[in-house]
Motif scaffolding. Structure first.
Motif, PDB file in Angstrom:
ATOM      1  N   ASP A   6    -104.106 -18.692 -19.395  1.00 13.32           N
ATOM      2  CA  ASP A   6    -103.402 -17.418 -19.237  1.00 13.32           C
ATOM      3  C   ASP A   6    -104.476 -16.341 -19.281  1.00 13.32           C
ATOM      4  O   ASP A   6    -104.943 -15.949 -20.357  1.00 13.32           O
ATOM      5  N   ALA A   7    -104.901 -15.894 -18.096  1.00 12.45           N
ATOM      6  CA  ALA A   7    -106.068 -15.019 -17.959  1.00 12.45           C
ATOM      7  C   ALA A   7    -105.653 -13.564 -18.129  1.00 12.45           C
ATOM      8  O   ALA A   7    -104.926 -13.022 -17.300  1.00 12.45           O
ATOM      9  N   GLY A   8    -106.128 -12.926 -19.206  1.00 11.05           N
ATOM     10  CA  GLY A   8    -105.684 -11.583 -19.543  1.00 11.05           C
ATOM     11  C   GLY A   8    -104.324 -11.649 -20.205  1.00 11.05           C
ATOM     12  O   GLY A   8    -103.376 -10.998 -19.768  1.00 11.05           O
ATOM     13  N   CYS A   9    -104.219 -12.433 -21.264  1.00  8.48           N
ATOM     14  CA  CYS A   9    -102.923 -12.804 -21.839  1.00  8.48           C
ATOM     15  C   CYS A   9    -102.280 -11.712 -22.676  1.00  8.48           C
ATOM     16  O   CYS A   9    -101.119 -11.848 -23.081  1.00  8.48           O
ATOM     17  N   GLY A  10    -102.992 -10.619 -22.963  1.00  8.90           N
ATOM     18  CA  GLY A  10    -102.394  -9.547 -23.761  1.00  8.90           C
ATOM     19  C   GLY A  10    -101.952 -10.035 -25.125  1.00  8.90           C
ATOM     20  O   GLY A  10    -102.725 -10.667 -25.841  1.00  8.90           O
ATOM     21  N   TRP A  47    -113.147  -5.997 -10.601  1.00 10.03           N
ATOM     22  CA  TRP A  47    -112.166  -7.076 -10.586  1.00 10.03           C
ATOM     23  C   TRP A  47    -112.620  -8.333  -9.866  1.00 10.03           C
ATOM     24  O   TRP A  47    -112.146  -9.440 -10.182  1.00 10.03           O
ATOM     25  N   LYS A  48    -113.537  -8.216  -8.919  1.00 10.51           N
ATOM     26  CA  LYS A  48    -113.908  -9.392  -8.135  1.00 10.51           C
ATOM     27  C   LYS A  48    -114.538 -10.502  -8.978  1.00 10.51           C
ATOM     28  O   LYS A  48    -114.190 -11.682  -8.807  1.00 10.51           O
ATOM     29  N   PRO A  49    -115.473 -10.200  -9.911  1.00 11.52           N
ATOM     30  CA  PRO A  49    -115.981 -11.276 -10.761  1.00 11.52           C
ATOM     31  C   PRO A  49    -114.885 -11.927 -11.609  1.00 11.52           C
ATOM     32  O   PRO A  49    -114.968 -13.126 -11.915  1.00 11.52           O
ATOM     33  N   ALA A  50    -113.861 -11.155 -11.986  1.00 12.39           N
ATOM     34  CA  ALA A  50    -112.753 -11.722 -12.760  1.00 12.39           C
ATOM     35  C   ALA A  50    -111.956 -12.710 -11.914  1.00 12.39           C
ATOM     36  O   ALA A  50    -111.620 -13.810 -12.369  1.00 12.39           O
ATOM     37  N   MET A  51    -111.635 -12.343 -10.668  1.00 11.33           N
ATOM     38  CA  MET A  51    -110.933 -13.282  -9.799  1.00 11.33           C
ATOM     39  C   MET A  51    -111.777 -14.522  -9.552  1.00 11.33           C
ATOM     40  O   MET A  51    -111.268 -15.649  -9.581  1.00 11.33           O
ATOM     41  N   ARG A  52    -113.061 -14.324  -9.320  1.00 10.47           N
ATOM     42  CA  ARG A  52    -113.947 -15.468  -9.095  1.00 10.47           C
ATOM     43  C   ARG A  52    -113.937 -16.407 -10.295  1.00 10.47           C
ATOM     44  O   ARG A  52    -113.844 -17.640 -10.138  1.00 10.47           O
ATOM     45  N   ALA A  53    -114.017 -15.855 -11.488  1.00  9.58           N
ATOM     46  CA  ALA A  53    -114.032 -16.689 -12.694  1.00  9.58           C
ATOM     47  C   ALA A  53    -112.739 -17.483 -12.827  1.00  9.58           C
ATOM     48  O   ALA A  53    -112.754 -18.647 -13.233  1.00  9.58           O
ATOM     49  N   CYS A  54    -111.622 -16.855 -12.487  1.00  2.00           N
ATOM     50  CA  CYS A  54    -110.340 -17.561 -12.540  1.00  2.00           C
ATOM     51  C   CYS A  54    -110.331 -18.748 -11.576  1.00  2.00           C
ATOM     52  O   CYS A  54    -109.955 -19.866 -11.945  1.00  2.00           O
ATOM     53  N   VAL A  55    -110.746 -18.517 -10.333  1.00  2.00           N
ATOM     54  CA  VAL A  55    -110.733 -19.571  -9.326  1.00  2.00           C
ATOM     55  C   VAL A  55    -111.715 -20.686  -9.689  1.00  2.00           C
ATOM     56  O   VAL A  55    -111.400 -21.885  -9.565  1.00  2.00           O
ATOM     57  N   GLU A  56    -112.892 -20.301 -10.174  1.00  2.05           N
ATOM     58  CA  GLU A  56    -113.902 -21.306 -10.506  1.00  2.05           C
ATOM     59  C   GLU A  56    -113.567 -22.092 -11.766  1.00  2.05           C
ATOM     60  O   GLU A  56    -114.185 -23.124 -12.032  1.00  2.05           O
ATOM     61  N   LEU A 108    -112.729 -11.354 -18.620  1.00  2.00           N
ATOM     62  CA  LEU A 108    -112.541 -12.374 -17.589  1.00  2.00           C
ATOM     63  C   LEU A 108    -113.747 -12.481 -16.669  1.00  2.00           C
ATOM     64  O   LEU A 108    -114.003 -13.550 -16.105  1.00  2.00           O
ATOM     65  N   ALA A 109    -114.472 -11.398 -16.512  1.00  2.00           N
ATOM     66  CA  ALA A 109    -115.646 -11.435 -15.648  1.00  2.00           C
ATOM     67  C   ALA A 109    -116.821 -12.157 -16.294  1.00  2.00           C
ATOM     68  O   ALA A 109    -117.814 -12.441 -15.621  1.00  2.00           O
ATOM     69  N   ARG A 110    -116.706 -12.463 -17.594  1.00  2.00           N
ATOM     70  CA  ARG A 110    -117.808 -13.121 -18.315  1.00  2.00           C
ATOM     71  C   ARG A 110    -117.225 -14.214 -19.207  1.00  2.00           C
ATOM     72  O   ARG A 110    -117.379 -14.192 -20.433  1.00  2.00           O
ATOM     73  N   THR A 154    -104.656 -22.104 -22.941  1.00  2.00           N
ATOM     74  CA  THR A 154    -105.749 -21.284 -23.441  1.00  2.00           C
ATOM     75  C   THR A 154    -105.502 -19.862 -22.949  1.00  2.00           C
ATOM     76  O   THR A 154    -105.420 -19.624 -21.738  1.00  2.00           O
ATOM     77  N   GLY A 155    -105.342 -18.932 -23.883  1.00  2.00           N
ATOM     78  CA  GLY A 155    -105.158 -17.531 -23.537  1.00  2.00           C
ATOM     79  C   GLY A 155    -106.465 -16.781 -23.675  1.00  2.00           C
ATOM     80  O   GLY A 155    -107.128 -16.887 -24.709  1.00  2.00           O
ATOM     81  N   VAL A 156    -106.843 -16.046 -22.642  1.00  2.00           N
ATOM     82  CA  VAL A 156    -108.083 -15.263 -22.657  1.00  2.00           C
ATOM     83  C   VAL A 156    -107.716 -13.794 -22.589  1.00  2.00           C
ATOM     84  O   VAL A 156    -106.969 -13.366 -21.705  1.00  2.00           O
ATOM     85  N   GLU A 157    -108.246 -13.004 -23.525  1.00  3.82           N
ATOM     86  CA  GLU A 157    -107.930 -11.581 -23.593  1.00  3.82           C
ATOM     87  C   GLU A 157    -109.129 -10.824 -24.164  1.00  3.82           C
ATOM     88  O   GLU A 157    -109.658 -11.215 -25.196  1.00  3.82           O
ATOM     89  N   PRO A 158    -109.569  -9.741 -23.497  1.00  3.70           N
ATOM     90  CA  PRO A 158    -110.745  -9.020 -23.995  1.00  3.70           C
ATOM     91  C   PRO A 158    -110.467  -8.042 -25.128  1.00  3.70           C
ATOM     92  O   PRO A 158    -111.393  -7.697 -25.867  1.00  3.70           O
ATOM     93  N   ALA A 159    -109.232  -7.555 -25.265  1.00  6.61           N
ATOM     94  CA  ALA A 159    -108.930  -6.552 -26.290  1.00  6.61           C
ATOM     95  C   ALA A 159    -108.698  -7.231 -27.636  1.00  6.61           C
ATOM     96  O   ALA A 159    -107.761  -8.019 -27.793  1.00  6.61           O
ATOM     97  N   SER A 160    -109.539  -6.927 -28.599  1.00  6.93           N
ATOM     98  CA  SER A 160    -109.481  -7.629 -29.885  1.00  6.93           C
ATOM     99  C   SER A 160    -108.162  -7.408 -30.611  1.00  6.93           C
ATOM    100  O   SER A 160    -107.668  -8.312 -31.304  1.00  6.93           O
TER     101      SER A 160
END
Length: 246
Positions: free
Chosen positions: A56-60, A131-140, A106-108, A76-82
């Protein structure tokens, strides 16, 4: 796009402005639009999730991660805001659904333990400056033949509710440029639909479906919110699914 915003500054704004009270109010199934327009389509496009490994990429606050775990997914939930990660982890400590929450841009992305069967990225990409590195990371992050599903505010109807309330119809003055859309917490970023779909294609994604959900008129009739009937006529969300090559 010329913008003073970076991923770090946007994350900082979300982190500083999100309250536990606000997260409590959307902890079960998200807000009205998520419940009635976004979630049902995401679940349909994902299909059977039991036993599947899903990011769940950017799971809030983790509400959709919890919905997936209830249906048997290994999430696995990924979220940058602590602040949001802390809330999601607190809910996991109470519910013990087996969800792993990772604090990361998501970009890293860090090593998340191997490829996923599916990645869902709901209402996130339009809020990321880079946003493009974030989409790439999701696809990869997907296995061959894995499924990538993302939802964004529809680029053609981003301010549907507010303009409908003001004019009784939808109005927009520009579409092809990229620009910021001010928000109560942090801005979204307008990009044409072609920007997202062309990037997805460049990453090797094979498009399966594009959905533009409309609100059930019977649901709209039960509310008293001015302008909500606009959601029965025009789509405020664009939801896309694609597969990686096998």
């Amino acid at each position: 796009m010329t913008s003073a915003w970076t991923n770090e500054s946007a994350i900082g704004r979300w982190n500083a402005s999100t309250t536990r009270e606000a997260m409590d109010s959307t902890a079960e199934e998200g807000d009205f639009a998520k419940r009635h327009l976004v979630n049902p389509v995401l679940l349909r496009l994902l299909g059977e999730v039991s036993g599947r490994r899903i990011m769940d990429a950017g799971c809030g606050n983790g509400y959709f991660s919890r919905m997936l775990a209830e249906r048997g997914a290994h999430v696995t939930g990924v979220e940058p805001a602590s602040s949001m990660v802390t809330y999601a982890r607190d809910k996991e400590a109470d519910l013990r659904q087996g969800i792993t929450y990772v604090e990361a841009d998501l970009a890293r992305l860090p090593d998340l333990g191997g490829p996923f069967d599916a990645v869902v990225c709901s209402m996130v990409l339009m809020a990321i400056p880079d946003w493009k590195p974030a989409m790439r990371a999701c696809v990869e992050s997907l296995r061959p033949g894995g499924l990538f599903v993302f939802a964004i505010v529809h680029p053609a109807f981003e301010q549907l509710w507010t303009t409908w309330r003001a004019h009784g119809e939808y109005r927009t003055g520009r579409y092809l440029q990229e620009y910021e859309i001010p928000g109560p917490v942090a801005p979204d970023f307008h990009r044409p639909i072609s920007a997202y779909l062309n990037e997805l294609t460049a990453l090797g994604g094979h498009l399966r479906e594009i959905a533009e959900p409309g609100l059930d008129p019977t649901v709209a009739a039960r509310t008293t919110t001015p302008g909500l009937e606009s959601y029965t006529h025009l789509p405020n969300f664009l939801i896309t699914s694609a597969e990686t090559p096998t």
